[in-house]
Design an enzyme around this catalytic site. Sequence first.
Site, PDB file in Angstrom:
ATOM      1  N   GLN A 314      28.664  36.350  22.433  1.00  0.00           N
ATOM      2  CA  GLN A 314      28.768  36.869  20.292  1.00  0.00           C
ATOM      3  C   GLN A 314      29.277  38.305  20.207  1.00  0.00           C
ATOM      4  O   GLN A 314      30.090  38.388  19.755  1.00  0.00           O
ATOM      5  CB  GLN A 314      27.824  36.318  19.864  1.00  0.00           C
ATOM      6  CG  GLN A 314      27.495  37.042  18.387  1.00  0.00           C
ATOM      7  CD  GLN A 314      28.341  36.825  18.019  1.00  0.00           C
ATOM      8  OE1 GLN A 314      28.617  35.329  17.324  1.00  0.00           O
ATOM      9  NE2 GLN A 314      29.809  37.047  17.179  1.00  0.00           N
ATOM     10  N   GLU A 315      29.183  38.700  21.532  1.00  0.00           N
ATOM     11  CA  GLU A 315      29.604  40.432  21.134  1.00  0.00           C
ATOM     12  C   GLU A 315      30.968  40.751  21.735  1.00  0.00           C
ATOM     13  O   GLU A 315      31.817  41.500  21.296  1.00  0.00           O
ATOM     14  CB  GLU A 315      28.909  41.240  21.851  1.00  0.00           C
ATOM     15  CG  GLU A 315      26.980  42.113  20.979  1.00  0.00           C
ATOM     16  CD  GLU A 315      27.693  42.683  19.466  1.00  0.00           C
ATOM     17  OE1 GLU A 315      28.389  42.688  19.420  1.00  0.00           O
ATOM     18  OE2 GLU A 315      26.387  42.388  18.976  1.00  0.00           O
ATOM     19  N   SER A 316      31.064  40.115  23.269  1.00  0.00           N
ATOM     20  CA  SER A 316      32.068  40.064  23.086  1.00  0.00           C
ATOM     21  C   SER A 316      33.050  38.772  24.669  1.00  0.00           C
ATOM     22  O   SER A 316      33.862  39.151  25.372  1.00  0.00           O
ATOM     23  CB  SER A 316      32.211  41.464  24.616  1.00  0.00           C
ATOM     24  OG  SER A 316      31.428  41.125  25.522  1.00  0.00           O
TER      25      SER A 316
END
Length: 464
Positions: A314-316
């Site tokens: 989700q972050e990267s």
Amino acid sequence: MRNLNHHINWQRWTKVIISVASVALLGTCTPLPSLIDQIKTLGELRVVTRNGPLAYYRGPDDMPEGPEYELARRFADELGVKLKITPMRSYAEIYAALTTGHAHLAAAGLKVPVQSIPGVEFGPAYQRVREHLIYRRGAARPGSLADIGNADLEIAAGSSHAKTLYAARNLLPDLVWVENASTDTQALLDGVADGTIDYTIADSTEFALAHDAHPELRIAFDFTGSQSLAWAASTRDSGFLHDMNNYFAHLSVDGELAAIVKRYYGRSEDLEFVGARGFMRHLQSRLPLYKKWFEEAAVQSSQDWRLLAAIGYQESKWNPSATSASGAKGLMQLTVDSATEAKVTNTSDPRQSIFGGARYFRQVYDKIPTHVPEPDRTWFALAAYNIGYGHLEDARVLTQKAGRDPDSWQDVREFLPLLEQERWYTQTENGYARGWEPVRYVDNVRGYRDLLEWVWGAGGATLN
């Protein structure tokens, strides 16, 4: 009490310094130093603002954010001084702070008024906003106010949009609308999105913020004309206006002004859910490089490795070179503060980022009260990882005040988006927050974790 004493002492010493300086200058006939020189001598740029999405608010890790904050911080950096930014409750308080000398400038998403304000002057327009009539996708789209008929048109009482409608009534005497004194434009846009209101009026900046949360909102038409946003300062030093002009001219030429506007009002794709096909492609090409580290970090932090991997995706999208507009870096998108807290010295190192992100998530998880049952405690930790623990607690308090369960994620997720509405965030300790983001964030991470469990199975064995 200490803050109050500090404020009183500051006022007392300010008066003493001004008095002594005035006597000295009168005795020597030396002209008063310019406001810029005074700011540099003080070592501090004092700015008043408003708490909200268009100006200043506290983001994750309690870090200050907002378009006006960024502009003011850069101005302070250019002057080589510290920034002291103070939120005010009303525009009247903002203008009073300028005319009494308690603030050097106001950066609060101010619209330049048609009639001048005594003792206040406005700097250059750094952004122009238009008024839109907003409707919901699928509903009838009016081409003008005359096409609204008997539909509901609701605006916030006291807003500039009322003037637009009163002017339109000269040609449309049967035009009817509701001015709601208990809400704001953001809440009305939410109402249009969920179908409880037919139409509302919003500035282009307000619509841009709401459209990220509600892509079903649409612009029916634009009203004629536009208004300028600008900083404000006291009229005591006309040279200060020239300094502001130069500052914004440099920002515009360098492209930094456009970058700031895009960062806060542009369409964000960070919270778009990647479909199963795209996820599976990354699962095969990227995850094998980092799976072992996710598993080891999960053991150290007593978490499921699939959950940590889902956070990382989700972050990267499992990209160790990723950098966000807010400055977060690496595979787990750690900010400077969170990286320091997690003892990460190099956020671009994927192993450090994974282990640091796992430690930081565990720290956030441990803040959630132990009486909160699973899986709600995990969902709360994910929300706090995204928006900050303070804003999560604000939403839980609002949930409890409404007679709902503050330990239930299903209940709290309904109140998180209210942190975007002035009526609600003014009741909280930490103020405005982009409350729809953690809701979508948790949904996405849960979706990615479910896909990982489907691939590896509950016991961890890979399925064909």
